[in-house]
Design an enzyme around this catalytic site. Structure first.
Site, PDB file in Angstrom:
ATOM      1  N   ARG A  55      11.272  20.320   4.405  1.00 35.08           N
ATOM      2  CA  ARG A  55      10.045  20.548   4.771  1.00 35.08           C
ATOM      3  C   ARG A  55       9.506  19.279   5.687  1.00 35.08           C
ATOM      4  NH1 ARG A  55       6.546  20.032  -0.006  1.00 35.08           N
ATOM      5  NH2 ARG A  55       5.773  18.046   1.168  1.00 35.08           N
TER       6      ARG A  55
ATOM      7  N   GLU B   1       6.403  13.082   7.764  1.00 33.82           N
ATOM      8  CA  GLU B   1       7.454  12.556   7.227  1.00 33.82           C
ATOM      9  C   GLU B   1       8.603  13.885   7.146  1.00 33.82           C
ATOM     10  OE1 GLU B   1       8.350  12.175   3.061  1.00 33.82           O
ATOM     11  OE2 GLU B   1       6.783  13.504   2.392  1.00 33.82           O
TER      12      GLU B   1
ATOM     13  N   ASN C  68      11.169  15.816   4.594  1.00 38.69           N
ATOM     14  CA  ASN C  68      11.698  15.916   3.173  1.00 38.69           C
ATOM     15  C   ASN C  68      12.722  16.613   3.154  1.00 38.69           C
ATOM     16  OD1 ASN C  68       9.352  14.665   1.392  1.00 38.69           O
ATOM     17  ND2 ASN C  68       8.261  16.217   2.552  1.00 38.69           N
TER      18      ASN C  68
ATOM     19  N   SER D  92       8.618  20.757  -2.560  1.00 39.90           N
ATOM     20  CA  SER D  92       8.207  21.650  -3.692  1.00 39.90           C
ATOM     21  C   SER D  92       7.292  22.431  -2.732  1.00 39.90           C
ATOM     22  CB  SER D  92       7.371  20.907  -4.606  1.00 39.90           C
ATOM     23  OG  SER D  92       6.466  19.807  -3.643  1.00 39.90           O
TER      24      SER D  92
ATOM     25  N   LYS E 266      12.421   7.263   4.710  1.00 41.81           N
ATOM     26  CA  LYS E 266      11.461   6.459   5.489  1.00 41.81           C
ATOM     27  C   LYS E 266      12.089   5.800   6.627  1.00 41.81           C
ATOM     28  CE  LYS E 266       7.957   8.437   2.788  1.00 41.81           C
ATOM     29  NZ  LYS E 266       8.778   9.363   2.131  1.00 41.81           N
TER      30      LYS E 266
ATOM     31  N   LYS F 237       4.927   1.800   3.990  1.00 40.91           N
ATOM     32  CA  LYS F 237       5.817   2.995   3.190  1.00 40.91           C
ATOM     33  C   LYS F 237       7.039   2.215   2.771  1.00 40.91           C
ATOM     34  CE  LYS F 237       4.102   7.040   5.553  1.00 40.91           C
ATOM     35  NZ  LYS F 237       4.644   8.431   5.964  1.00 40.91           N
TER      36      LYS F 237
ATOM     37  N   GLU G 137       9.552   8.838  -2.700  1.00 38.13           N
ATOM     38  CA  GLU G 137       9.352  10.246  -2.561  1.00 38.13           C
ATOM     39  C   GLU G 137       8.069  10.628  -3.561  1.00 38.13           C
ATOM     40  OE1 GLU G 137       9.855  12.135  -0.066  1.00 38.13           O
ATOM     41  OE2 GLU G 137      11.247  10.559   0.745  1.00 38.13           O
ATOM     42  N   GLY G 138       7.436  11.775  -3.461  1.00 39.58           N
ATOM     43  CA  GLY G 138       6.550  12.050  -4.576  1.00 39.58           C
ATOM     44  C   GLY G 138       5.150  11.801  -4.353  1.00 39.58           C
TER      45      GLY G 138
ATOM     46  N   ARG H 207      -1.726  21.681   2.630  1.00 39.04           N
ATOM     47  CA  ARG H 207      -2.212  20.993   1.433  1.00 39.04           C
ATOM     48  C   ARG H 207      -3.646  20.278   2.129  1.00 39.04           C
ATOM     49  NH1 ARG H 207       2.392  17.213  -0.341  1.00 39.04           N
ATOM     50  NH2 ARG H 207       2.815  17.252   2.004  1.00 39.04           N
TER      51      ARG H 207
HETATM   52  P1  ADP Z   1       5.867  11.015   0.127  1.00 40.88           P
HETATM   53  O1  ADP Z   1       7.202  11.064   0.555  1.00 40.88           O
HETATM   54  O2  ADP Z   1       5.773  10.207  -1.129  1.00 40.88           O
HETATM   55  O3  ADP Z   1       5.033  12.035   0.018  1.00 40.88           O
HETATM   56  P2  ADP Z   1       4.237  10.644   2.509  1.00 40.88           P
HETATM   57  O4  ADP Z   1       4.960   9.881   3.608  1.00 40.88           O
HETATM   58  O5  ADP Z   1       4.286  11.887   2.790  1.00 40.88           O
HETATM   59  O6  ADP Z   1       5.056  10.121   1.318  1.00 40.88           O
HETATM   60  O7  ADP Z   1       3.036   9.737   2.248  1.00 40.88           O
HETATM   61  C1  ADP Z   1       2.254  10.403   1.131  1.00 40.88           C
HETATM   62  C2  ADP Z   1       1.034  10.887   1.693  1.00 40.88           C
HETATM   63  O8  ADP Z   1       0.143   9.756   2.411  1.00 40.88           O
HETATM   64  C3  ADP Z   1       0.741  12.003   2.774  1.00 40.88           C
HETATM   65  O9  ADP Z   1       1.012  13.259   2.227  1.00 40.88           O
HETATM   66  C4  ADP Z   1      -0.397  11.856   3.763  1.00 40.88           C
HETATM   67  O10 ADP Z   1      -1.464  12.277   2.906  1.00 40.88           O
HETATM   68  C5  ADP Z   1      -0.620  10.217   3.449  1.00 40.88           C
HETATM   69  N1  ADP Z   1       0.156   9.554   4.610  1.00 40.88           N
HETATM   70  C6  ADP Z   1       1.354   9.305   4.860  1.00 40.88           C
HETATM   71  N2  ADP Z   1       1.758   8.734   6.237  1.00 40.88           N
HETATM   72  C7  ADP Z   1       0.586   8.698   6.811  1.00 40.88           C
HETATM   73  C8  ADP Z   1       0.000   8.393   8.072  1.00 40.88           C
HETATM   74  N3  ADP Z   1       0.992   7.913   8.859  1.00 40.88           N
HETATM   75  N4  ADP Z   1      -1.335   8.570   8.455  1.00 40.88           N
HETATM   76  C9  ADP Z   1      -2.254   8.905   7.293  1.00 40.88           C
HETATM   77  N5  ADP Z   1      -2.086   9.416   6.362  1.00 40.88           N
HETATM   78  C10 ADP Z   1      -0.512   9.372   5.825  1.00 40.88           C
HETATM   79 MG    MG Z   2       8.445  12.898   0.891  1.00 36.34          MG
HETATM   80 MG    MG Z   3       5.088  13.638   1.744  1.00 40.03          MG
END
Ligand code: ADP
Ligand code: MG
Ligand code: MG
Length: 499
Positions: A153, A169, A171, A176, A334, A388, A392-393, A475
């Site tokens: 995803r 990102e 996944n 999920s 990441k 970051k 994950e999660g 979401r």
């Molecule tokens: P995970 O693998 O834990 O889901 P993400 O990279 O998706 O990690 O980050 C978690 C959440 O943080 C995302 O769903 C988003 O809401 C927020 N986020 C992540 N990266 C950014 C970004 N570059 N700008 C704004 N919000 C972000």
């Molecule tokens: Mg993720």
């Molecule tokens: Mg994410």
């Protein structure tokens, strides 16, 4: 994944303050009827629909809801109406899915690239180090995965500053909500069919979402490629899982449409009940396993002891199809996302220039922390960045004040500690007023959305069996919350209304 119990919803909707033209996708006043009455009726109809169609999760309040199916169910948190989304960006996101699928596959074959890119991370991040250790063992014995299955995803936000679709990102493990995500689109379609005229919204503008059916189809076709009629699909799960119904949707489709049986096992159970036969067959609880589908194993908490690591290794050593393999898993880190965004790196893996240009267009700024200039900028303007770790999660990233403090501390430590993280340009989606429904109660909040596009990829040697975009997950979260996880309690499930 860690779960926060704090509800992000502070204000219960008591007034119709935000209704009408100003608020996208909100319940507009109806001719002859009070909008509040229409909304209350819709909330009730929607919650009922969830109960009758399996759009449910385990209730935090019930301690057995994560272990005993059918106990302590509550409707999944959802937005009352689909969120508007420009059709051009939707099309762009869909087109990216097969390209990312192929990219993951290509990168996964370059073990040296994975090991090299993550070599500094490995020194300071034990979890990534353990994954790399398994990967190195497989490289050492020249282990080949002929049949490769990816259920990915790719997540995006619309950046309001640049008016562009930017990837958050990708996944590659345990993605999920293929199950519940498809259902939310159906829920919204149903509501618009019933109330569309009142709302002035056309249900046909919600794209069809077959994520659950298509994920199950990919698992089923992988099972066929494995070619052992008595084998099962094994879903790796956490011992406690309140999102089990999302998983059961896939299990159900697999059985009904493909005649394939699924067993659910924790990594600890695999260790206790599993073995690999001399011919490579993975046998768990007496049953040969064709496909191992991970819905756990992405977080350090999924490996509380050596037992779980040994199960992960056992699976990797076997000839079962892994979704994901250790290589696919690592491609989704990441750090690799950041490495792929460097100049000339995509060219190493893809030939088609148009495809490469499409991918680059959706890359936000990504930096490794050995770039001192960027670290300095991030300390000066922390609100323009996200820090970051390799996790994950949800709930692991650092923002604003925390980001600055962490960078200053890590810099002063002068070790390799910075290598555990990447820096990313912060994306600023436009916020809009949304009605969020949780526990049967409707809240109205300024919210922002993240669109996830599911992709499935199945390959047997040179034969690409599947390379598809398959459904989506919107979401929506209150804009004041940094993180976005639904399971973590930060966001609600949503769908889109094309504009
Ligand atoms: P995970 O693998 O834990 O889901 P993400 O990279 O998706 O990690 O980050 C978690 C959440 O943080 C995302 O769903 C988003 O809401 C927020 N986020 C992540 N990266 C950014 C970004 N570059 N700008 C704004 N919000 C972000
Ligand atoms: Mg993720
Ligand atoms: Mg994410």
């Amino acid at each position: 994944a860690a779960d926060s119990c704090a509800s992000p919803y502070r204000r219960r909707v008591g007034s119709l303050r935000a209704m009408g033209a100003e608020a996208p996708s909100s319940v507009a006043p109806a001719a002859g009827r009070k909008a509040s009455a229409v909304q209350a009726e819709m909330v009730e109809a929607a919650a009922m629909w969830c109960a009758m169609h399996g759009l449910v999760v385990g209730d935090r309040g019930n301690p057995r809801s994560g272990t005993v199916p059918g106990v302590g169910l509550v409707h999944a948190p959802f937005s009352l109406l689909p969120t508007r989304f420009p059709a051009s960006f939707w099309k762009q996101a869909c087109e990216l899915a097969p390209i990312f699928n192929e990219l993951v596959d290509r990168v996964s074959l370059d073990g040296k690239f994975l090991q090299g890119s993550l070599s500094r991370t490995k020194q300071v991040d034990d979890f990534t180090a353990r994954l790399l250790e398994i990967h190195a063992k497989m490289m050492a014995v020249n282990k080949k995965e002929d049949i490769r299955l990816g259920l990915h995803r790719s997540d995006y936000m619309l950046d309001s500053e640049t008016n562009s679709l930017l990837q958050i990102e990708l996944n590659t493990i345990s993605t999920s909500f293929p199950g519940l995500g498809s259902l939310v689109s159906e829920l919204h379609r149903t509501l618009l069919n019933q109330y569309g005229e009142v709302l002035g919204l056309d249900s046909e503008r919600i794209p069809r979402n077959w994520a659950a059916i298509q994920f199950a189809e990919a698992l089923g076709k992988a099972w066929v490629e494995y070619n052992n009629g008595s084998a099962v699909v094994m879903m790796i799960v956490q011992a406690e899982e309140r999102n089990m119904y999302d998983q059961y949707w896939l299990i159900n489709h697999l059985k009904e449409s493909h005649g394939v049986m699924t067993i659910r096992k924790t990594l600890a159970q695999v260790e206790a009940e599993g073995l690999v036969l001399p011919d490579g067959t993975l046998v768990v609880d007496g049953r040969p396993v064709a496909v191992v589908y991970f819905r756990a194993g992405y977080a350090p908490t999924d490996y509380p002891s050596e037992v779980e690591w040994s199960a992960r290794l056992l699976i990797e050593q076997s000839s079962a199809i892994k979704c994901p393999s250790i290589s696919y898993h690592l491609v989704g880190t990441k750090k690799i996302q950041q490495e792929l965004a460097k100049p000339s790196v995509l060219e190493r893996f893809l030939d088609n220039e148009e495809d490469i240009a499409k991918l680059r267009k959706c890359f936000a700024g990504l930096w490794s922390l050995d770039n001192e200039e960027i670290v300095k900028s991030a300390i000066e303007k922390p609100d323009l960045f996200v820090l970051k770790p390799q996790r994950e999660g949800g709930g692991n990233n650092l923002y604003g004040h925390d980001l600055r403090e962490t960078l200053i501390r890590l810099k002063n430590e002068q070790g390799e500690a910075l290598a555990a993280y990447i820096l990313m340009q912060r994306i600023f989606p436009r916020a809009s007023l949304t009605q969020l429904v949780q526990g049967g109660v409707c809240f109205e909040e300024l919210s922002i959305s993240e669109l996830g596009i599911f992709g499935s990829y199945l390959r047997n040697k040179d034969k690409v069996v599947i390379n598809n975009q398959c459904g989506y997950l919107m979401r929506t979260k209150v804009s004041s919350s940094n993180e976005g996880g639904v399971a973590a309690g930060f966001a609600v499930l949503d769908s889109i209304l094309l504009t």
